[in-house]
Design an enzyme around this catalytic site. Structure first.
Site, PDB file in Angstrom:
ATOM      1  N   ASN A  79      -1.386   0.054  -5.709  1.00 43.80           N
ATOM      2  CA  ASN A  79      -0.584   0.621  -6.786  1.00 43.80           C
ATOM      3  C   ASN A  79      -1.434   1.587  -7.626  1.00 43.80           C
ATOM      4  OD1 ASN A  79       1.718   1.033  -8.550  1.00 43.80           O
ATOM      5  ND2 ASN A  79       2.418  -0.998  -7.910  1.00 43.80           N
ATOM      6  N   ARG A  80      -1.005   1.874  -8.854  1.00 45.57           N
ATOM      7  CA  ARG A  80      -1.573   2.979  -9.626  1.00 45.57           C
ATOM      8  C   ARG A  80      -2.508   2.512 -10.739  1.00 45.57           C
ATOM      9  NH1 ARG A  80       3.336   3.964  -7.705  1.00 45.57           N
ATOM     10  NH2 ARG A  80       3.728   6.048  -6.828  1.00 45.57           N
ATOM     11  N   HIS A 105      -3.374   3.335  -4.559  1.00 44.36           N
ATOM     12  CA  HIS A 105      -3.690   2.618  -3.322  1.00 44.36           C
ATOM     13  C   HIS A 105      -5.118   2.823  -2.832  1.00 44.36           C
ATOM     14  CE1 HIS A 105       0.328   1.251  -3.193  1.00 44.36           C
ATOM     15  NE2 HIS A 105       0.889   2.222  -2.495  1.00 44.36           N
ATOM     16  N   HIS A 179       1.604  -2.990   2.935  1.00 45.22           N
ATOM     17  CA  HIS A 179       2.649  -2.015   2.621  1.00 45.22           C
ATOM     18  C   HIS A 179       3.659  -1.884   3.774  1.00 45.22           C
ATOM     19  CE1 HIS A 179       4.569   1.272   0.595  1.00 45.22           C
ATOM     20  NE2 HIS A 179       3.566   1.476  -0.253  1.00 45.22           N
ATOM     21  N   TYR A 181       7.158  -1.752   5.652  1.00 45.15           N
ATOM     22  CA  TYR A 181       8.517  -1.308   5.339  1.00 45.15           C
ATOM     23  C   TYR A 181       9.473  -2.069   6.252  1.00 45.15           C
ATOM     24  CZ  TYR A 181       6.744   2.937   2.943  1.00 45.15           C
ATOM     25  OH  TYR A 181       6.131   3.829   2.097  1.00 45.15           O
ATOM     26  N   ASP A 246      11.193   1.494  -7.472  1.00 45.99           N
ATOM     27  CA  ASP A 246       9.755   1.536  -7.214  1.00 45.99           C
ATOM     28  C   ASP A 246       9.098   0.933  -8.440  1.00 45.99           C
ATOM     29  OD1 ASP A 246       7.266   1.937  -6.180  1.00 45.99           O
ATOM     30  OD2 ASP A 246       7.355   4.133  -6.143  1.00 45.99           O
ATOM     31  N   GLN A 282       5.777  -5.432  -6.053  1.00 42.91           N
ATOM     32  CA  GLN A 282       6.310  -4.076  -6.175  1.00 42.91           C
ATOM     33  C   GLN A 282       7.472  -3.952  -5.198  1.00 42.91           C
ATOM     34  OE1 GLN A 282       5.046  -1.954  -8.406  1.00 42.91           O
ATOM     35  NE2 GLN A 282       6.031  -0.004  -7.924  1.00 42.91           N
ATOM     36  N   GLU A 309       5.783  -5.689  -1.906  1.00 39.01           N
ATOM     37  CA  GLU A 309       4.321  -5.644  -1.927  1.00 39.01           C
ATOM     38  C   GLU A 309       3.812  -6.613  -3.000  1.00 39.01           C
ATOM     39  OE1 GLU A 309       3.131  -1.366  -2.209  1.00 39.01           O
ATOM     40  OE2 GLU A 309       5.313  -1.115  -2.066  1.00 39.01           O
TER      41      GLU A 309
END
Length: 344
Positions: A79-80, A105, A179, A181, A246, A282, A309
């Site tokens: 993440n950020r 990431h 991560h 999907y 998100d 997340q 996540e």
């Protein structure tokens, strides 16, 4: 029950990349040592027909290029981190800004673009993979020599477990997740708007335009589009005001082993339940998928998958009010997540 290995590709350095297939009962999961990446999960539907429910690519070459982190183990910090910097013990650390002004990431390369060591084993009689990686002091701007391992297991009940461990010789932030999907209809089978999702999360983190959490405490989901506690269609509240999710959701305090998430897809009759030791998740609805060519000619468009996540909160190194994510010298950092796939 079996675990096999074959060559998947070759890096520009000449190093071989391998593909590992874990099979147990009706389930088959493929992983790669490049990025400790989850490549596929093949399972039956309610009529016994099998599909791969994880998005990705059929060959190695696209994984070596820029892609939306399909199946990668991301770190050192998932993440950020706002402003691509943080302060720790009186010292400032600058990170690579790879998401506008922010760090995402793990930065320029991150763990998802590294070749990990891989060992084959069995745990409780089931196939297991152990990936390991060393991250040097100063890599991507982070302090401390960090040793990381990711252990993957699969059993005949469709439970895929991921255990993360890390040790460092200096205090350093660590936030590891996978991560993957998911589309329970099958990868390439359209959007996930009709999937139903239940999240035992009473709070979430509102974000600014750059997806950095806003100041203040987590927000109560009651009466908002972020309330999934009773379960609802993923697309139920999407529209002009909310184009997609998100966001970081705070997982409620639950008994050990109790799932915090249940996703179902009724047309094919599949279910995914998720348990974790992590404090948050997340939830991402593939908002930036934009016609990516996937497996076997599949085209991945916007919201053709969802991600769960499990992790610490975004921007934790800059937020002392958030749960601590730090690996401490002499202490093992550990988290684990179990994804259980089943038929309705």
């Amino acid at each position: 029950m079996s675990l096999t290995k074959k060559q998947f590709g070759t890096l520009s350095t000449g190093e071989d990349v391998s593909l590992y297939a874990l099979e147990s009962g009706e389930y088959r999961a493929c992983w790669s040592d490049y990025g400790a990446s989850w490549l596929s999960l093949v399972m039956p539907d309610s009529r016994g027909r099998k599909d791969d429910v994880v998005l990705g690519f059929s060959s190695f070459t696209p994984y070596a290029a820029v892609h939306p982190h399909f199946g990668a183990t991301v770190g050192r910090f998932a993440n950020r981190i706002a402003g691509a910097k943080f302060s720790l013990d009186g010292k400032d650390y600058g990170l690579h800004a790879n998401n506008g002004a922010n760090h995402l990431h793990g930065g320029r390369r991150g763990f998802g673009r590294r070749l990990w060591r891989a060992d084959i084993a069995t745990i409780g009689g089931e196939p297991a993979l152990r990936f390991s990686l060393d991250s040097a002091d100063g890599e991507e701007g982070y302090p401390g020599n960090l040793c990381v391992s990711v252990t993957v297991t699969l059993n005949a009940q469709g439970e895929l477990g991921i255990s993360y461990e890390a040790e460092s010789d200096r205090r350093t932030p660590v936030n590891l997740t996978n991560h993957a999907y998911f589309n329970l209809s099958g990868e390439g089978a359209g959007t996930i708007a009709e999937h139903e999702l239940m999240l035992r999360c009473s709070h979430y983190l509102p974000v600014d335009a750059a997806l950095i959490p806003l100041p203040g405490k987590p927000t109560d989901v009651s009466g908002t589009a972020f309330d999934f506690r009773k379960g609802k269609r993923i697309g139920a509240d999407l529209g002009p005001a909310l184009l997609g999710y998100d966001h970081c959701f705070v997982i409620d305090s639950l008994p050990s082993g109790e799932p915090f998430a249940v996703a179902t897809e009724k047309a094919k009759g599949r279910k995914l339940t998720v348990t974790t030791t992590s404090p948050a998740v997340q939830f991402y609805t593939g908002n930036h998928l934009n016609g990516i060519m996937g497996k076997g000619g599949s085209v991945y468009e916007r919201q053709s998958a969802f991600c769960l996540e499990t992790q610490y909160y975004p921007d934790t190194p800059n937020r002392p009010d958030y749960p601590s994510c730090y690996a401490e010298p002499g202490k093992k950092w550990a988290q684990s997540t179990q994804y259980c796939f089943s038929v309705l």
